[in-house]
Design a protein around this motif. Structure first.
Motif, PDB file in Angstrom:
ATOM      1  N   ILE A 122     -22.715  15.979   2.989  1.00 35.94           N
ATOM      2  CA  ILE A 122     -21.540  15.447   2.307  1.00 35.94           C
ATOM      3  C   ILE A 122     -21.676  15.604   0.795  1.00 35.94           C
ATOM      4  O   ILE A 122     -22.724  15.306   0.216  1.00 35.94           O
ATOM      5  CB  ILE A 122     -21.328  13.967   2.683  1.00 35.94           C
ATOM      6  N   ASP A 123     -20.592  16.061   0.174  1.00 32.82           N
ATOM      7  CA  ASP A 123     -20.493  16.162  -1.274  1.00 32.82           C
ATOM      8  C   ASP A 123     -20.158  14.773  -1.817  1.00 32.82           C
ATOM      9  O   ASP A 123     -19.052  14.275  -1.629  1.00 32.82           O
ATOM     10  CB  ASP A 123     -19.399  17.170  -1.643  1.00 32.82           C
ATOM     11  N   THR A 124     -21.106  14.145  -2.482  1.00 34.93           N
ATOM     12  CA  THR A 124     -20.903  12.772  -2.943  1.00 34.93           C
ATOM     13  C   THR A 124     -19.883  12.662  -4.073  1.00 34.93           C
ATOM     14  O   THR A 124     -19.485  11.556  -4.445  1.00 34.93           O
ATOM     15  CB  THR A 124     -22.236  12.151  -3.403  1.00 34.93           C
ATOM     16  N   ASP A 125     -19.438  13.790  -4.606  1.00 35.71           N
ATOM     17  CA  ASP A 125     -18.350  13.775  -5.597  1.00 35.71           C
ATOM     18  C   ASP A 125     -16.978  13.897  -4.939  1.00 35.71           C
ATOM     19  O   ASP A 125     -15.963  13.929  -5.636  1.00 35.71           O
ATOM     20  CB  ASP A 125     -18.524  14.923  -6.606  1.00 35.71           C
ATOM     21  N   GLN A 126     -16.966  13.972  -3.616  1.00 37.53           N
ATOM     22  CA  GLN A 126     -15.703  14.180  -2.887  1.00 37.53           C
ATOM     23  C   GLN A 126     -15.576  13.181  -1.742  1.00 37.53           C
ATOM     24  O   GLN A 126     -15.399  13.555  -0.575  1.00 37.53           O
ATOM     25  CB  GLN A 126     -15.649  15.610  -2.344  1.00 37.53           C
ATOM     26  N   LEU A 127     -15.651  11.894  -2.065  1.00 34.00           N
ATOM     27  CA  LEU A 127     -15.526  10.846  -1.051  1.00 34.00           C
ATOM     28  C   LEU A 127     -14.126  10.225  -1.136  1.00 34.00           C
ATOM     29  O   LEU A 127     -13.699   9.782  -2.206  1.00 34.00           O
ATOM     30  CB  LEU A 127     -16.577   9.761  -1.247  1.00 34.00           C
ATOM     31  N   TYR A 128     -13.452  10.184   0.006  1.00 31.32           N
ATOM     32  CA  TYR A 128     -12.089   9.649   0.078  1.00 31.32           C
ATOM     33  C   TYR A 128     -12.018   8.537   1.123  1.00 31.32           C
ATOM     34  O   TYR A 128     -12.755   8.553   2.116  1.00 31.32           O
ATOM     35  CB  TYR A 128     -11.100  10.759   0.468  1.00 31.32           C
ATOM     36  N   LEU A 129     -11.108   7.607   0.879  1.00 26.34           N
ATOM     37  CA  LEU A 129     -10.854   6.512   1.809  1.00 26.34           C
ATOM     38  C   LEU A 129      -9.396   6.551   2.226  1.00 26.34           C
ATOM     39  O   LEU A 129      -8.512   6.835   1.410  1.00 26.34           O
ATOM     40  CB  LEU A 129     -11.145   5.160   1.148  1.00 26.34           C
ATOM     41  N   LEU A 130      -9.149   6.249   3.499  1.00 30.90           N
ATOM     42  CA  LEU A 130      -7.782   6.167   4.004  1.00 30.90           C
ATOM     43  C   LEU A 130      -7.682   4.953   4.918  1.00 30.90           C
ATOM     44  O   LEU A 130      -8.514   4.790   5.820  1.00 30.90           O
ATOM     45  CB  LEU A 130      -7.410   7.440   4.763  1.00 30.90           C
ATOM     46  N   GLY A 131      -6.706   4.095   4.662  1.00 30.64           N
ATOM     47  CA  GLY A 131      -6.573   2.917   5.499  1.00 30.64           C
ATOM     48  C   GLY A 131      -5.125   2.495   5.675  1.00 30.64           C
ATOM     49  O   GLY A 131      -4.288   2.711   4.794  1.00 30.64           O
ATOM     50  N   PHE A 132      -4.865   1.890   6.834  1.00 33.54           N
ATOM     51  CA  PHE A 132      -3.551   1.325   7.125  1.00 33.54           C
ATOM     52  C   PHE A 132      -3.678  -0.182   7.252  1.00 33.54           C
ATOM     53  O   PHE A 132      -4.569  -0.679   7.956  1.00 33.54           O
ATOM     54  CB  PHE A 132      -2.983   1.910   8.422  1.00 33.54           C
ATOM     55  N   SER A 133      -2.798  -0.925   6.586  1.00 35.67           N
ATOM     56  CA  SER A 133      -2.734  -2.379   6.673  1.00 35.67           C
ATOM     57  C   SER A 133      -4.085  -2.991   6.283  1.00 35.67           C
ATOM     58  O   SER A 133      -4.512  -2.866   5.134  1.00 35.67           O
ATOM     59  CB  SER A 133      -2.288  -2.792   8.077  1.00 35.67           C
ATOM     60  N   GLN A 134      -4.791  -3.635   7.200  1.00 34.61           N
ATOM     61  CA  GLN A 134      -6.086  -4.204   6.853  1.00 34.61           C
ATOM     62  C   GLN A 134      -7.040  -3.112   6.357  1.00 34.61           C
ATOM     63  O   GLN A 134      -7.853  -3.342   5.452  1.00 34.61           O
ATOM     64  CB  GLN A 134      -6.682  -4.941   8.057  1.00 34.61           C
TER      65      GLN A 134
ATOM     66  N   GLU B 102      -5.537  16.944  -3.983  1.00 37.62           N
ATOM     67  CA  GLU B 102      -6.617  16.290  -4.726  1.00 37.62           C
ATOM     68  C   GLU B 102      -7.943  17.036  -4.540  1.00 37.62           C
ATOM     69  O   GLU B 102      -8.771  17.071  -5.444  1.00 37.62           O
ATOM     70  CB  GLU B 102      -6.770  14.846  -4.251  1.00 37.62           C
ATOM     71  N   LEU B 103      -8.129  17.617  -3.358  1.00 40.05           N
ATOM     72  CA  LEU B 103      -9.359  18.363  -3.116  1.00 40.05           C
ATOM     73  C   LEU B 103      -9.525  19.528  -4.093  1.00 40.05           C
ATOM     74  O   LEU B 103     -10.649  19.937  -4.407  1.00 40.05           O
ATOM     75  CB  LEU B 103      -9.359  18.917  -1.695  1.00 40.05           C
ATOM     76  N   GLN B 104      -8.397  20.064  -4.548  1.00 41.85           N
ATOM     77  CA  GLN B 104      -8.463  21.190  -5.459  1.00 41.85           C
ATOM     78  C   GLN B 104      -8.800  20.754  -6.881  1.00 41.85           C
ATOM     79  O   GLN B 104      -9.160  21.588  -7.730  1.00 41.85           O
ATOM     80  CB  GLN B 104      -7.119  21.939  -5.467  1.00 41.85           C
ATOM     81  N   ASN B 105      -8.648  19.449  -7.166  1.00 37.36           N
ATOM     82  CA  ASN B 105      -8.857  18.956  -8.529  1.00 37.36           C
ATOM     83  C   ASN B 105     -10.262  18.373  -8.677  1.00 37.36           C
ATOM     84  O   ASN B 105     -10.451  17.178  -8.811  1.00 37.36           O
ATOM     85  CB  ASN B 105      -7.819  17.873  -8.856  1.00 37.36           C
ATOM     86  N   LYS B 106     -11.241  19.207  -8.603  1.00 35.69           N
ATOM     87  CA  LYS B 106     -12.632  18.754  -8.702  1.00 35.69           C
ATOM     88  C   LYS B 106     -12.995  18.419 -10.146  1.00 35.69           C
ATOM     89  O   LYS B 106     -12.493  19.013 -11.065  1.00 35.69           O
ATOM     90  CB  LYS B 106     -13.584  19.831  -8.153  1.00 35.69           C
TER      91      LYS B 106
END
Length: 215
Positions: free
Chosen positions: A99-111, A211-215
């Motif tokens: 994993i590239d630690t400069d490219q961590l994303y979060l996605l969540g619904f509601s809680q 966003e992935l393209q904007n490193k």
């Protein structure tokens, strides 16, 4: 990977030895599970390691990350325990996978959106992007936490205009809060209730791939 959290993993089909890949950590809503959210990220495994993380608490037929003591008010001790567990999970994943630690994303619904935004506000430069679907930032997080969103975070925030579970105004307030912190915000609203419409899905997937393209 040693972890107390249960999760589903989707990974790029052709992994090149030694190459690092972006990671997307996905969190579900109250009473749901890790399988439910995978329908929202079909196809993104071409670009990401995807970790869909089950809440560690039983909730009806499904699971949750925290309990609530009132409308929009998580039990703080339970909530903070969840944030700690999820932060540890992210750390373990980055150690055990390419994993590239400069490219961590979060996605969540509601809680899941609630914990995602809180993680982004507290983990500094660890998180590059957040997709928060129909959530809110707890008041004690805004008032008492030391906000540290880092200097490369961007967020996508969406909410249904007719959300019958969490008011639309709460979604607007999320965007305003991040904007005050200097975080670039993409805000979207949809003529929907407490759900993720097809247009919402298309919009956040387009956003995260850009966003992935904007490193």
């Amino acid at each position: 990977m040693k972890t107390e959290m249960i999760y589903e993993l989707r990974r790029p089909k052709h992994i090149i030895p030694g190459k690092k890949y972006p990671a997307l950590f996905v969190m579900h809503g109250m009473g749901s599970n890790e399988q439910d959210m995978l329908t929202l990220v079909n196809g993104l495994e071409d670009s990401f390691f995807i970790f869909s993380v089950r809440g560690h608490l039983s909730q009806g037929p499904g699971f949750s990350y925290f309990t609530i003591e009132g409308y929009g008010r998580p039990h703080r001790e339970v909530f903070e325990d969840a944030i700690k567990k999820l932060a540890n999970f992210i750390d373990e994943a980055t150690i055990n996978y390419q994993i590239d630690t400069d490219q961590l994303y979060l996605l969540g619904f509601s809680q899941g959106a609630i914990v995602s935004m809180t993680l982004a506000l507290t983990l500094g430069n660890k998180i590059k992007g957040v997709v928060a679907l129909s959530g809110y930032i707890p008041q004690f997080v805004k008032e008492e936490y030391m906000s540290n969103p880092g200097d490369h975070l961007s967020v996508f925030i969406s909410h249904g205009e007719y959300d019958q579970v969490l008011p639309y105004e709460w979604g607007k307030a999320n965007g305003e809060y991040f904007t005050k912190l200097g975080v670039p915000v993409t805000s979207k609203s949809y003529p929907e209730g407490h759900t993720v419409s097809e247009k919402n899905l298309q919009d956040f997937e387009s956003w995260i791939l850009r966003e992935l393209q904007n490193k």
